[in-house]
Design a protein around this motif. Sequence first.
Motif, short mmCIF file in Angstrom:
data_model
loop_
_atom_site.label_atom_id
_atom_site.label_comp_id
_atom_site.label_asym_id
_atom_site.label_seq_id
_atom_site.Cartn_x
_atom_site.Cartn_y
_atom_site.Cartn_z
N THR A 1 -5.22 2.93 -6.97
CA THR A 1 -5.25 2.26 -5.68
C THR A 1 -3.95 2.54 -4.94
O THR A 1 -2.88 2.47 -5.53
CB THR A 1 -5.44 0.74 -5.87
OG1 THR A 1 -6.65 0.52 -6.58
CG2 THR A 1 -5.47 0.02 -4.55
N VAL B 1 -5.93 -1.59 1.91
CA VAL B 1 -5.97 -0.63 0.82
C VAL B 1 -6.49 0.67 1.42
O VAL B 1 -7.51 0.67 2.12
CB VAL B 1 -6.89 -1.13 -0.32
CG1 VAL B 1 -7.05 -0.06 -1.38
CG2 VAL B 1 -6.31 -2.40 -0.93
N TYR C 1 -9.00 3.95 -3.15
CA TYR C 1 -9.41 3.12 -4.28
C TYR C 1 -10.53 3.82 -5.04
O TYR C 1 -11.39 4.46 -4.44
CB TYR C 1 -9.91 1.76 -3.76
CG TYR C 1 -10.62 0.94 -4.81
CD1 TYR C 1 -9.89 0.22 -5.74
CD2 TYR C 1 -12.00 0.92 -4.89
CE1 TYR C 1 -10.53 -0.53 -6.71
CE2 TYR C 1 -12.65 0.18 -5.86
CZ TYR C 1 -11.91 -0.54 -6.77
OH TYR C 1 -12.54 -1.26 -7.74
N SER D 1 -10.27 -2.30 4.12
CA SER D 1 -10.12 -1.67 2.81
C SER D 1 -11.45 -1.10 2.34
O SER D 1 -12.52 -1.57 2.74
CB SER D 1 -9.62 -2.70 1.79
OG SER D 1 -8.35 -3.19 2.16
N VAL E 1 -13.11 -2.73 -3.31
CA VAL E 1 -11.82 -3.35 -3.57
C VAL E 1 -12.09 -4.84 -3.81
O VAL E 1 -12.88 -5.46 -3.11
CB VAL E 1 -10.85 -3.17 -2.38
CG1 VAL E 1 -9.57 -3.93 -2.61
CG2 VAL E 1 -10.57 -1.70 -2.17
N ARG E 2 -11.45 -5.38 -4.83
CA ARG E 2 -11.71 -6.77 -5.18
C ARG E 2 -11.50 -7.69 -4.00
O ARG E 2 -10.46 -7.68 -3.35
CB ARG E 2 -10.79 -7.19 -6.33
CG ARG E 2 -11.17 -6.53 -7.62
CD ARG E 2 -10.33 -6.92 -8.76
NE ARG E 2 -9.71 -8.22 -8.61
CZ ARG E 2 -8.74 -8.66 -9.38
NH1 ARG E 2 -8.30 -7.93 -10.38
NH2 ARG E 2 -8.22 -9.84 -9.20
#
Length: 95
Positions: free
Chosen positions: A1, A18, A21, A82, A86-87
């Motif tokens: 990431t 982000v 990823y 992002s 992505v979490r």
Amino acid sequence: TQALLHSTDLRHWTLRSVLFYHPDPQVHAWQYLDWQFDGDDLIVVARTAWDDLLGGAHNFHDANYMTFHRIKGFRDLKPEDSPEGVRADAVAAAR
């Protein structure tokens, strides 16, 4: 990431977005990024470990590519921009 961070004082940092990823960090990575501003864009070259027709990189650090990226309008990016996957809690923590 890889993430884009912002600071006005170089002491306090905020996640902007982000940028890169992959859910499998064992054999996927972007390292040693070199970047420049190009108008409203950020241009980036990265040493990259990724899938290829020969079985991909041996691990995240054994890069098998040099990749070029253009991040359009990077100054306007938000955590919600992002990449998918992505979490969500990581993005929410940036708010």
